[in-house]
Design an enzyme around this catalytic site. Structure first.
Site, PDB file in Angstrom:
ATOM      1  CG  ASN A  71     -32.410 -13.673  12.342  1.00  0.00           C
ATOM      2  OD1 ASN A  71     -33.459 -13.392  11.791  1.00  0.00           O
ATOM      3  ND2 ASN A  71     -31.437 -12.794  12.496  1.00  0.00           N
ATOM      4  CE  LYS A 139     -24.655  -4.388   8.389  1.00  0.00           C
ATOM      5  NZ  LYS A 139     -23.452  -3.806   9.046  1.00  0.00           N
ATOM      6  CD  GLU A 140     -27.977 -12.079  13.592  1.00  0.00           C
ATOM      7  OE1 GLU A 140     -28.983 -12.808  13.726  1.00  0.00           O
ATOM      8  OE2 GLU A 140     -27.397 -11.560  14.556  1.00  0.00           O
ATOM      9  CG  LEU A 141     -33.555 -12.398   6.826  1.00  0.00           C
ATOM     10  CD1 LEU A 141     -34.035 -13.697   7.468  1.00  0.00           C
ATOM     11  CD2 LEU A 141     -34.707 -11.404   6.723  1.00  0.00           C
TER      12      LEU A 141
END
Length: 206
Positions: A71, A139-141
């Site tokens: 990420n 959003k990934e986190l």
């Protein structure tokens, strides 16, 4: 104690290599800075946090999908730090989700990313100065934190204290404040919470 390397004071022709060493479990995460003009290099070996030290290496041999998900904020570190992380981990036989290599033409981008996050045994989060400006990164986190898998934070050009946003100063606080004017408050609060959670995990600062 965290080790720090001041990138600003290094000549531009320094190359950075990050590698992951494993025995029965992941036990070491090595940050190695190699000057091109010198034959010898000075390694700074950093101990793994408790989360990864509990992992058995068989996890990476039997799990379908990916072993590690990267990420990161593309414009900041994709062609430098994270590219080197990707190649070093891949050379050690680990299956690494790195968007520019893992997402193929015709793939659904959000679905591919979400699938990579959920299938990975561990996640390496590279925090950089412009990380929080990206809604994709946040959003990934948020998804990564919800998986409750091991997370290794790498603080590149920022300190954990900036990510915790105890004050309104700093690039992360300003970026989150800007998002507050464009997204629903509960969503922004989730991003702040995810940032805070990961910022308190022992990581690697350089």
């Amino acid at each position: 104690m965290d080790s720090r390397l001041n990138l600003d004071k290094k000549p531009r022709n320094w190359q950075y290599r990050l590698s992951l060493r494993s025995s029965e479990a992941w036990t070491r995460f090595c940050l190695v800075a190699i000057p091109e003009e010198q034959e010898e290099f000075c390694p700074c070996i950093l101990p793994m946090g408790n989360k990864l030290s509990s992992f058995h290496s068989s996890c990476f041999r039997t799990t379908t999908g990916y072993d590690v998900f990267l990420n990161h904020r593309g414009p900041d570190v994709k062609e430098s730090v994270d590219s080197l992380i990707f190649h070093n981990l891949q050379n050690k036989g680990l299956r690494v989700f790195f968007d520019k290599n893992s997402i193929q033409v015709g793939d659904n981008i959000p679905q591919s990313i979400e699938g990579g996050i959920h299938s990975a045994c561990a996640h390496i989060v590279t925090f950089s100065p412009n990380y929080a400006e990206s809604v994709w990164c946040l959003k990934e986190l948020q998804l990564i934190v919800k998986t409750r898998t091991s997370i290794i934070p790498v603080f590149c050009g920022v300190r954990p204290s900036e990510i915790r946003m105890k004050t309104e100063e700093g690039v992360y606080a300003r970026a989150i404040h800007k998002h507050g004017g464009m997204f629903e408050s509960h969503l922004v609060d989730e991003w702040k919470k995810a940032l805070s959670v990961v910022s308190y995990i022992k990581g690697y600062i350089f």
